[in-house]
Write a protein that holds these residues in place. Structure first.
Motif: not given
Ligand SMILES: Nc1ncnc2c1ncn2[C@@H]1O[C@H](COP(=O)(O)OP(=O)(O)O)[C@@H](O)[C@H]1O
Ligand SMILES: [Mg+2]
Lengths: 253, 308
Positions: B20, B14, B40-46, B18
């Motif tokens: 991800a 990001y 949480n924060g593992a990168g699933k949503t990403t 960060q």
């Molecule tokens: N838009 C963003 N900008 C900067 N960092 C982000 C953003 N979205 C997520 N992150 C970071 O990327 C990492 C993975 O996030 P995310 O994919 O949301 O994890 P999960 O869905 O597994 O909880 C986390 O450390 C989060 O803080």
């Protein structure tokens, strides 16, 4: 081209307009009527004719422009900012559509809405004063071009804005003053020479002048110049849109 | 069979710096339910956002049904439906309109009967004319699913579909997911609840700190990593474990009435037969036996510990 998507966005945005009919259409009409009562009837009765047109009739084109420009900018800006704000923009970004299709849908809807408002004001004005339109084709052309250009500008503002303050900043600090000083309520020739020159740097002057020409054939600047200015402005907005499209500015991430 | 989704060496950092995702590679098979499991924060949503085109990646390629998600985005996005983690809906819009809008946005011709069918399947039909803000949280989540299904996608992403949802609704959701699978949709869901992955997934991918640690059939995973416990209840209490049984690393319960033997189901020989033989040689009489298997949770904790 995903025309179904453009249509879906357009219809969805228009249905929002009709759902909030009172706010969307009635309030601009109401405020314009108030202008007529204050400026046209109360004050106007003490002002002589301007270039052979009664003051009440003289301000109609300017009033329409004033409303249409402000409405275009705020509606288009809000239209795209709202999904950003509540997060529903994810759907636009995950859909099989290009940025230009998004622009067509949103700007098309915002411009249509302003156009409708413009026409309603025109009809309302007809109740107060005697109107006659010398060049209906050019009247519609000026109105449509203005709606489209300023909706594009609003769309750009909506993409750029990160919060509600920014969203309102440009309309409030730039558009409103320019529109009010754009010759809606007076002819430029009524101003002292220095101010006449300053005024010529206000792009809105050219729009109001050209639009008024299509009604009464009198204009502050040559109608060709007006047309060139609005086309230039449209081109400018389109280039910014193109640049956003190319760079993905503030759209993904 | 070719995978429906194929991710190759994808990384994402990001803007803030960060990282991800780190070189994630993953193949998803048609028709399966894949659970992406990770804290949480593992990168699933990403990961999901990248596949759906919401964010740009730094490197790597992703294909959906053989199409590249960047070059052929119109084809890939038509095949994908996404239910986001956050509930994002226009509060004043009606259920039916918002679903119809989604269908149009994805370029499909009008089909009110189809929309009726999905709304009925998701028990939303009697709410079709209600404004979204009048719905409960669980219903809103289902509206999001209806929107994601409105264009008849082949692959459905559900990002934490049951986060903050009570137990009963969670079971409803699982049932919905299974129904969707039986209608031929490939489903990828993320969760940080192990029970969830255990309950509905065919395959489990474990993500931690941007790395895909593994992706395996749930049953193989449990077999491979799983430890089984054998509890042996005794006829009469023991004071201590006889030295002849030392090799088995048995644990004696405090009251001395039961022994616990832990073994690895992945091993060729579990040693159970020998243990029983040795027990009877030592003159210990067995009253009863129980076995229990370690859950994904324990496996998961081990995995994340290993990678840290
Ligand atoms: N838009 C963003 N900008 C900067 N960092 C982000 C953003 N979205 C997520 N992150 C970071 O990327 C990492 C993975 O996030 P995310 O994919 O949301 O994890 P999960 O869905 O597994 O909880 C986390 O450390 C989060 O803080
Ligand atoms: Mg997440």
């Amino acid at each position: 081209m995903n025309l179904r998507a453009v249509r879906a966005i357009y219809i969805y945005e228009m249905s929002r307009t009709f759902r909030t009919l009172a706010q969307s259409l009635l309030s601009p009409v109401l405020s314009t009527s108030l202008y007529f009562i204050v400026f046209g009837a109360a004050i106007g009765s003490r002002i002589q004719e301007v270039d052979g047109v009664s003051y009440g009739a003289f301000i109609v084109p300017g009033l329409i422009m004033l409303t249409v420009i402000t409405q275009s900018v705020t509606n288009a800006a809000f239209g795209i900012y709202f999904p950003k704000f509540i997060g529903t923009i994810f759907e636009l970004l995950s859909a099989p559509i290009s940025f230009l299709e998004i622009v067509l849908g949103y700007v098309g809807a915002a411009a249509t809405k302003s156009f409708i408002i413009g026409v309603i004001i025109l009809v309302t004005a007809n109740l107060f004063v005697d109107l006659h339109i010398t060049h209906p084709f050019w009247m519609i052309a000026f109105l449509a071009l203005t709606c489209i250009s300023f909706s594009l500008l609003g769309f750009i503002i909506g993409i750029w804005a990160n919060n509600f303050e920014q969203l309102q900043l440009v309309p409030l600090l730039v558009i409103t003053p320019l529109v009010f000083l754009g010759g809606s309520f007076y002819s430029i020739s009524m101003l002292p020479p220095l101010w006449q020159t300053v005024t010529l740097f206000n792009p809105i002057v050219y729009l109001v002048s050209g639009f008024r020409w299509s009604f009464y054939e009198n204009a502050d600047v040559a109608v060709g110049v007006s047309l060139a200015m609005i086309t230039l402005f449209l081109g400018l907005c389109l280039s910014v849109i193109w640049w956003i499209f190319k760079t993905g500015y503030k759209i993904r991430n | 069979m070719n995978p429906i989704v194929s991710i190759k060496k994808m990384s994402k950092t990001y803007k803030g710096g960060q990282q991800a995702l780190r070189e994630v590679s993953l193949d998803i098979q048609k028709g399966e339910i894949l659970a992406l499991l990770g804290p949480n924060g593992a990168g699933k949503t990403t990961l999901i956002s990248a596949i759906c085109g919401l964010i740009e990646t730094d490197s790597g390629t992703i294909t959906v049904a053989g199409f590249d998600i960047v070059k052929d985005y119109r084809q890939t996005r038509t095949l994908i439906g996404l239910v986001p983690q956050e509930i994002t809906l226009e509060p004043f819009e009606t259920v039916f309109n918002t679903v119809r809008f989604s269908r149009g946005l994805f370029g499909k011709p009008k089909d009110p009967e189809y929309i009726e069918e999905i709304l009925k399947r998701l028990s939303l039909w009697d709410k079709k004319d209600s404004a979204i803000r009048e719905l409960s949280g669980g219903m809103k989540r289902r509206v999001l699913i209806a929107k994601a299904l409105s264009h008849e996608p082949q692959v459905l992403f559900l990002d934490e579909p049951t986060a903050g949802v009570d137990v009963e609704l969670r079971r409803d959701m699982w049932q919905t997911v299974r129904q969707l699978q039986s209608s031929g949709v490939t489903i990828i869901l993320t969760t940080h609840y192990i029970e969830e992955a255990e309950a509905i997934a065919d395959r489990v991918g474990v993500i931690s700190d941007g790395r895909l640690l593994l992706a395996e059939e749930k049953t193989t995973l449990m077999k491979r990593m799983g430890k089984k416990q054998l509890r042996i209840e005794l006829q009469s209490a023991l004071k201590e474990i006889p030295s002849a049984l030392e090799n088995y690393k048995l644990e004696l319960a405090e009251d001395g009435c039961s022994l616990q033997y832990t073994y690895d189901t992945g091993q060729d020989r579990t040693g159970v037969t020998r243990l029983f033989a040795d027990l009877s040689k030592a003159g210990i009489h067995i009253r009863d036996v129980h076995t229990s298997q370690s859950s994904l949770e324990e496996i998961f904790v081990d995995l994340v510990k290993e990678s840290a």
